[in-house]
Design a protein around this motif. Structure first.
Motif, short mmCIF file in Angstrom:
data_model
loop_
_atom_site.label_atom_id
_atom_site.label_comp_id
_atom_site.label_asym_id
_atom_site.label_seq_id
_atom_site.Cartn_x
_atom_site.Cartn_y
_atom_site.Cartn_z
N MET A 100 0.83 -1.20 0.00
CA MET A 100 0.00 0.00 0.00
C MET A 100 0.87 1.26 0.00
N ILE A 101 0.39 2.27 -0.68
CA ILE A 101 1.04 3.58 -0.70
C ILE A 101 0.07 4.58 -0.07
N ILE A 102 0.57 5.38 0.84
CA ILE A 102 -0.26 6.37 1.54
C ILE A 102 -0.03 7.74 0.93
N ILE A 103 -1.12 8.47 0.70
CA ILE A 103 -1.05 9.86 0.25
C ILE A 103 -1.93 10.70 1.15
N THR A 104 -1.33 11.58 1.95
CA THR A 104 -2.14 12.50 2.76
C THR A 104 -2.46 13.75 1.94
N GLY A 105 -3.52 14.44 2.37
CA GLY A 105 -4.00 15.58 1.59
C GLY A 105 -4.59 15.16 0.27
N ALA A 106 -5.13 13.92 0.22
CA ALA A 106 -5.47 13.28 -1.06
C ALA A 106 -6.60 13.94 -1.81
N ALA A 107 -7.44 14.72 -1.12
CA ALA A 107 -8.51 15.43 -1.82
C ALA A 107 -8.02 16.77 -2.36
N GLY A 108 -6.78 17.11 -2.06
CA GLY A 108 -6.24 18.40 -2.48
C GLY A 108 -5.62 18.37 -3.86
N LEU A 159 -3.89 2.19 -2.98
CA LEU A 159 -3.57 3.49 -2.40
C LEU A 159 -4.49 3.78 -1.22
N ILE A 160 -3.92 4.34 -0.17
CA ILE A 160 -4.68 4.77 1.00
C ILE A 160 -4.72 6.29 0.97
N LEU A 161 -5.91 6.85 0.80
CA LEU A 161 -6.06 8.30 0.68
C LEU A 161 -6.48 8.88 2.03
#
Length: 321
Positions: free
Chosen positions: A1-9, A27-29
């Motif tokens: 899994m790859i994490i992306i924070t701020g994913a709605a931005g 992906l983990i958003l």
């Protein structure tokens, strides 16, 4: 899994698309998904799970064995925000929590810093870590980013790979929700569409003519290419500039936007608002030697190329990445 924070931005959602394009779907958003106007940024994209920002650290603690990489790009990015407590909570303390988790669980980390850390550029725009304590940001947002950069460099325990990226003036699709903080290209296109004209800020310094204030504008597709490169590179940890490496004038930007819409330039000038006049950057330009030195050699879009792509493929058809 790859994490992306701020994913709605803005940048994060474009990164999700880049990863999808490269065949990554697990992906983990992570974000505050209560802002409905941003949520269309990840519609149509492939991912495994949405995790609320407030629940992320416990989630990561429970699921870290399945995580391969962390992109921590979420932040409070409003340069006019003066709530120090909010900026301290979201941009400093939360980032420390993410960093410490990556250290504890052996996870590689890329986080978003900012060119706002450079202030007026008194110490130049070179990503020299020995100069970070000398930088004088112009606003609380820039201060919060610089404070985290300083904190990260002071840590004895670091992720086995980490990179802090000083984003310069990023533009491109999926920034519609940013309001005043959206790129000048976005605002220029909307002014041209609505009025057929564009108003730029006057210069309030004798060494710059009106419209000749300069910024390092970087297309978001180039940003995601660098992020993708570093995800695979995983060595040469540290703080890096991420701009085009070429400062261009606001007049050039407006002219390129007119050209992309097929209209003749009609550009006039208005006074810079007093609330930002004293802290207005007249020149920024990323020194990109450090990134190039670790093997990144893809060419960046010119301003004209990036504006043409953004305007003709996204703004005119009202499409999102």
């Amino acid at each position: 899994m790859i994490i992306i924070t701020g994913a709605a931005g803005f940048i994060s959602s474009c990164l999700v698309q880049k990863l999808n394009d490269e065949g990554y779907y697990d992906l983990i958003l992570v974000d505050d998904f209560s802002d409905e106007k941003q949520n269309k940024n990840f519609e149509g994209k492939r991912f495994s799970k949405l995790v609320d920002r407030s629940e992320f650290i416990p989630w990561l603690t429970a699921n870290h064995l399945h995580v391969q990489f962390v992109f921590h790009l979420g932040a409070r990015t409003d340069t006019t925000e003066f709530d120090y407590a909010l900026l301290n909570e979201l941009n400093l303390e939360y980032s420390k929590d993410v960093w410490n988790c990556c250290v504890e669980f052996g996870l590689p980390l890329i986080y978003a810093s900012s060119a706002a850390t450079y202030g007026l550029g008194e110490n130049g725009y070179e990503d020299d870590e020995s100069k970070i304590n000398l930088l004088k940001p112009l606003n609380p947002y820039g201060e919060s980013k610089n404070e985290f950069d300083k904190w990260a460099l002071q840590q004895e325990r670091k992720p086995y790979f980490w990179a802090g990226l000083k984003f310069f003036n990023v533009y491109g699709p999926n920034e519609y929700h940013k309001g005043r903080m959206a790129s000048v290209i976005f605002h220029t296109y909307n002014q041209i569409r609505d009025t057929g004209k564009m108003k730029l800020f006057k210069s309030h310094r004798p060494d710059f003519n009106d419209g000749e204030q300069m910024r390092d504008f970087v297309f978001v597709k180039d940003v995601t290419e660098v992020l993708y490169f570093l995800m695979h590179h995983r060595k040469d940890a540290g703080i890096y500039n991420l701009g085009s490496g070429k400062a261009r004038t606001f007049y050039d930007l407006a002219a390129a936007t007119f050209k992309a819409t097929g209209k003749e330039p009609d550009i006039s000038f208005i006074p810079t608002p007093e609330d930002i006049r004293d802290k207005y950057q007249y020149f920024t330009e990323a020194k990109m030697d450090k990134l190039h030195s670790i093997g990144y050699h893809k060419p960046f879009h010119t301003l004209e190329e990036g504006v043409h792509d953004y305007v003709t493929n996204y703004l005119i058809p009202n499409k999102y990445l």
